[in-house]
Motif scaffolding. Structure first.
Motif, PDB file in Angstrom:
ATOM      1  N   UNK A 264       0.737  -0.998   0.292  1.00  0.00           N
ATOM      2  CA  UNK A 264       0.008  -0.097   0.124  1.00  0.00           C
ATOM      3  C   UNK A 264       0.689   1.363   0.303  1.00  0.00           C
ATOM      4  N   UNK A 265       1.900   1.328   0.311  1.00  0.00           N
ATOM      5  CA  UNK A 265       2.982   2.273   0.013  1.00  0.00           C
ATOM      6  C   UNK A 265       3.395   2.684  -0.791  1.00  0.00           C
ATOM      7  N   UNK A 266       3.174   3.861  -1.414  1.00  0.00           N
ATOM      8  CA  UNK A 266       3.742   4.605  -2.374  1.00  0.00           C
ATOM      9  C   UNK A 266       4.215   5.232  -3.228  1.00  0.00           C
ATOM     10  N   UNK A 267       4.992   5.461  -2.169  1.00  0.00           N
ATOM     11  CA  UNK A 267       6.491   5.715  -2.308  1.00  0.00           C
ATOM     12  C   UNK A 267       7.252   4.761  -2.640  1.00  0.00           C
ATOM     13  N   UNK A 268       8.213   5.580  -4.434  1.00  0.00           N
ATOM     14  CA  UNK A 268       9.577   4.484  -4.612  1.00  0.00           C
ATOM     15  C   UNK A 268      10.187   5.323  -4.077  1.00  0.00           C
ATOM     16  N   UNK A 269      11.582   4.001  -3.262  1.00  0.00           N
ATOM     17  CA  UNK A 269      11.845   4.100  -3.163  1.00  0.00           C
ATOM     18  C   UNK A 269      13.450   5.323  -4.125  1.00  0.00           C
ATOM     19  N   UNK A 270      14.679   5.798  -3.127  1.00  0.00           N
ATOM     20  CA  UNK A 270      15.925   6.032  -4.332  1.00  0.00           C
ATOM     21  C   UNK A 270      16.297   5.682  -3.432  1.00  0.00           C
ATOM     22  N   UNK A 271      17.865   4.682  -3.912  1.00  0.00           N
ATOM     23  CA  UNK A 271      18.898   3.737  -3.498  1.00  0.00           C
ATOM     24  C   UNK A 271      20.331   4.340  -4.656  1.00  0.00           C
ATOM     25  N   UNK A 272      20.180   4.954  -5.048  1.00  0.00           N
ATOM     26  CA  UNK A 272      21.284   5.062  -5.689  1.00  0.00           C
ATOM     27  C   UNK A 272      22.639   5.034  -4.960  1.00  0.00           C
ATOM     28  N   UNK A 273      22.390   5.994  -4.084  1.00  0.00           N
ATOM     29  CA  UNK A 273      23.313   6.550  -3.430  1.00  0.00           C
ATOM     30  C   UNK A 273      24.417   5.222  -1.863  1.00  0.00           C
ATOM     31  N   UNK A 274      23.429   4.246  -2.524  1.00  0.00           N
ATOM     32  CA  UNK A 274      23.342   2.848  -1.722  1.00  0.00           C
ATOM     33  C   UNK A 274      24.376   2.044  -2.918  1.00  0.00           C
ATOM     34  N   UNK A 275      23.791   1.869  -4.020  1.00  0.00           N
ATOM     35  CA  UNK A 275      24.308   0.499  -4.906  1.00  0.00           C
ATOM     36  C   UNK A 275      25.701  -0.107  -3.936  1.00  0.00           C
ATOM     37  N   UNK A 276      24.874  -1.492  -4.425  1.00  0.00           N
ATOM     38  CA  UNK A 276      25.810  -2.597  -3.474  1.00  0.00           C
ATOM     39  C   UNK A 276      25.825  -2.776  -2.574  1.00  0.00           C
ATOM     40  N   UNK A 277      24.888  -1.609  -1.180  1.00  0.00           N
ATOM     41  CA  UNK A 277      24.539  -2.565  -0.540  1.00  0.00           C
ATOM     42  C   UNK A 277      22.809  -2.421   0.104  1.00  0.00           C
ATOM     43  N   UNK A 278      21.998  -1.172  -0.702  1.00  0.00           N
ATOM     44  CA  UNK A 278      21.016  -1.393  -0.444  1.00  0.00           C
ATOM     45  C   UNK A 278      20.421  -2.272  -2.001  1.00  0.00           C
ATOM     46  N   UNK A 279      19.193  -2.482  -1.872  1.00  0.00           N
ATOM     47  CA  UNK A 279      18.472  -3.402  -2.867  1.00  0.00           C
ATOM     48  C   UNK A 279      16.735  -3.051  -2.776  1.00  0.00           C
ATOM     49  N   UNK A 280      16.070  -2.408  -3.257  1.00  0.00           N
ATOM     50  CA  UNK A 280      14.396  -2.297  -3.154  1.00  0.00           C
ATOM     51  C   UNK A 280      14.107  -3.711  -4.223  1.00  0.00           C
ATOM     52  N   UNK A 281      13.444  -4.318  -3.472  1.00  0.00           N
ATOM     53  CA  UNK A 281      12.876  -5.260  -3.609  1.00  0.00           C
ATOM     54  C   UNK A 281      10.980  -4.966  -3.382  1.00  0.00           C
ATOM     55  N   UNK A 282      10.290  -4.169  -2.794  1.00  0.00           N
ATOM     56  CA  UNK A 282       9.332  -3.804  -2.810  1.00  0.00           C
ATOM     57  C   UNK A 282       8.122  -4.706  -4.019  1.00  0.00           C
ATOM     58  N   UNK A 283       9.193  -4.360  -5.101  1.00  0.00           N
ATOM     59  CA  UNK A 283       8.106  -4.753  -5.758  1.00  0.00           C
ATOM     60  C   UNK A 283       8.221  -6.475  -6.486  1.00  0.00           C
ATOM     61  N   UNK A 284       9.077  -7.414  -5.619  1.00  0.00           N
ATOM     62  CA  UNK A 284       9.155  -8.000  -6.454  1.00  0.00           C
ATOM     63  C   UNK A 284       8.229  -9.272  -5.849  1.00  0.00           C
ATOM     64  N   UNK A 285       7.933 -10.146  -7.277  1.00  0.00           N
ATOM     65  CA  UNK A 285       6.738 -11.040  -6.827  1.00  0.00           C
ATOM     66  C   UNK A 285       6.020 -11.727  -5.407  1.00  0.00           C
ATOM     67  N   UNK A 286       7.214 -12.086  -4.842  1.00  0.00           N
ATOM     68  CA  UNK A 286       6.534 -12.982  -3.559  1.00  0.00           C
ATOM     69  C   UNK A 286       8.010 -12.410  -2.504  1.00  0.00           C
ATOM     70  N   UNK A 287       7.326 -12.485  -1.673  1.00  0.00           N
ATOM     71  CA  UNK A 287       8.214 -12.205  -0.354  1.00  0.00           C
ATOM     72  C   UNK A 287       8.212 -13.452   0.146  1.00  0.00           C
ATOM     73  N   UNK A 288       8.114 -14.538   0.023  1.00  0.00           N
ATOM     74  CA  UNK A 288       8.339 -16.121   0.385  1.00  0.00           C
ATOM     75  C   UNK A 288       9.686 -15.855  -0.276  1.00  0.00           C
ATOM     76  N   UNK A 289      10.038 -15.697  -1.391  1.00  0.00           N
ATOM     77  CA  UNK A 289      12.178 -15.738  -1.906  1.00  0.00           C
ATOM     78  C   UNK A 289      12.856 -14.712  -0.793  1.00  0.00           C
TER      79      UNK A 289
END
Length: 399
Positions: A264-289
């Motif tokens: 339900x969260x509409x904000x898009x994450x900007x993680x460019x400053x943390x490349x290689x450390x922080x990854x945005x998986x908000x739209x990944x299909x299944x959290x179980x993975x």
């Protein structure tokens, strides 16, 4: 929403309701199952687990997914048959289907046909108050009375409700005004994969699929949303409270962090400053993975920790607004501070220190964690999908 938009929307709903009512009078397609997950935005959760089980064990059924048009590519990529929500074809299929399987609510204007079995799988073991148990609703577009009334109307349409454990069944019965006899206390189907794929080879394959480094410790951050922080109905705000810069500086050599925001969260994450450390998986299909590839979980008041506990890996609660969330927004069903299966902290500095401690201990869990596991995960061993399918689909076909 202006007056013109409201008028048009009301008119469209009336037309859809009329078409739905007429189509529902036609002969039913008893072996048609329509699945939906999180309003058609995901191919995930309990509906996915049941769908995949039925594909393997009962291919005689016709199975179609209800998909939000903006997320249709998720189903196309997997070659999963789908229909776009709120199209005439969608109305046609929903009205004639023998079964509806979803994990959230369906539009109230759809009067469930007598020939349709509505299986509500829900989507989490409750920590925060639900339905009629919420004292005061702070969500946009509704008030406490309307919210409770609409929830009662929705639950009255369910033929069955899936529950992960006895604790949840008791709450569902009261909060949803639901008949205990129609609750299937089976464990959650979505957690079958946590038991079936919790091995080194499967986890390595998933890390490669996700593009996550194989030589780093992996932490998943999965917070929930706040009822009173929103842009509009269905679109909520969330500013990441973790200090990612400090985390990268102190943990970056050994760790990576995966961020999974609530749907339900509409904000898009900007993680460019943390490349290689922080990854945005908000739209990944299944959290179980993401559970499977993570060495530890950071959350707040999300029900994700009940599912993650199946892996017997450490959980850290970053509850920086605990008093406000517990006492004003929702309220809890149990004492988080005394029953949580992991430490509770309220600053990024404390998060960093706890992650270091967990890594030093080899990501083991405490005796308190084991007590929690026995209370909430005792039904889940990899066969919950079968239990639900046997109750719903096999029994009906014998009639």
């Amino acid at each position: 929403m202006n007056q013109w938009t409201k008028w048009v929307t009301t008119g469209v709903v009336r037309i859809y309701r009329m078409v739905f009512h007429i189509v529902a009078l036609l002969p039913a397609r008893r072996k048609l199952i329509v699945f939906e997950s999180f309003f058609g935005r995901q191919y995930s959760c309990n509906p996915r687990a049941l769908y995949e089980y039925m594909q393997d064990e009962h291919p005689e059924y016709t199975m179609i997914w209800s998909a939000d048009p903006h997320y249709a590519s998720l189903f196309e990529e997997r070659n999963v048959r789908y229909v776009k929500r709120f199209t005439i074809r969608w109305v046609w299929l929903m009205a004639r289907a023998g079964y509806w399987v979803t994990n959230v609510r369906l539009p109230l204007w759809m009067k469930k046909p007598k020939h349709t079995v509505y299986l509500q799988t829900w989507h989490g073991t409750p920590l925060k108050k639900l339905g009629a148990d919420i004292r005061e609703v702070h969500m946009p577009g509704t008030n406490t009375e309307n919210y409770r009334n609409n929830f009662r109307k929705e639950s009255s349409r369910w033929d069955y409700l899936v529950s992960p454990n006895a604790y949840s069944s008791e709450i569902f019965e009261r909060a949803f005004h639901y008949d205990r006899d129609a609750i299937i206390e089976s464990g959650y189907p979505r957690n079958d994969r946590l038991h079936q794929l919790n091995n080194e080879a499967a986890i390595r394959d998933l890390k490669e699929k996700c593009g996550v480094p194989l030589d780093k410790k992996v932490v998943l951050y999965a917070p929930t949303w706040r009822d009173d922080e929103f842009y509009e109905k269905g679109r909520y705000k969330f500013n990441v409270p973790l200090n990612l810069a400090d985390m990268q500086e102190q943990l970056g050599d050994e760790f990576v962090i995966l961020l999974r925001m609530h749907y339900l969260i509409a904000d898009r994450l900007d993680l460019k400053a943390y490349k290689g450390f922080a990854y945005d998986f908000s739209n990944y299909e299944d959290i179980t993975d993401l559970y499977l590839i993570s060495d530890a979980l950071i959350t707040d008041y999300s029900s994700v920790f009940f599912d993650y506990a199946n892996l017997k890996r450490p959980i850290l609660f970053f509850a920086y607004d605990l008093d406000r969330y517990r006492d004003k927004l929702r309220g809890f069903y149990f004492d988080l501070e005394n029953e949580a299966p992991g430490p509770i902290v309220n600053t990024s500095e404390q998060v960093i220190e706890k992650l270091k401690e967990m890594a030093a201990l080899g990501f083991t869990v405490s005796e308190r964690f084991n007590d929690f596991y026995q209370k909430f995960c005792y039904l889940e061993s990899g066969v919950s999908s079968k239990r639900v399918a046997d109750r719903i689909f096999t029994e009906r076909e014998k009639l």
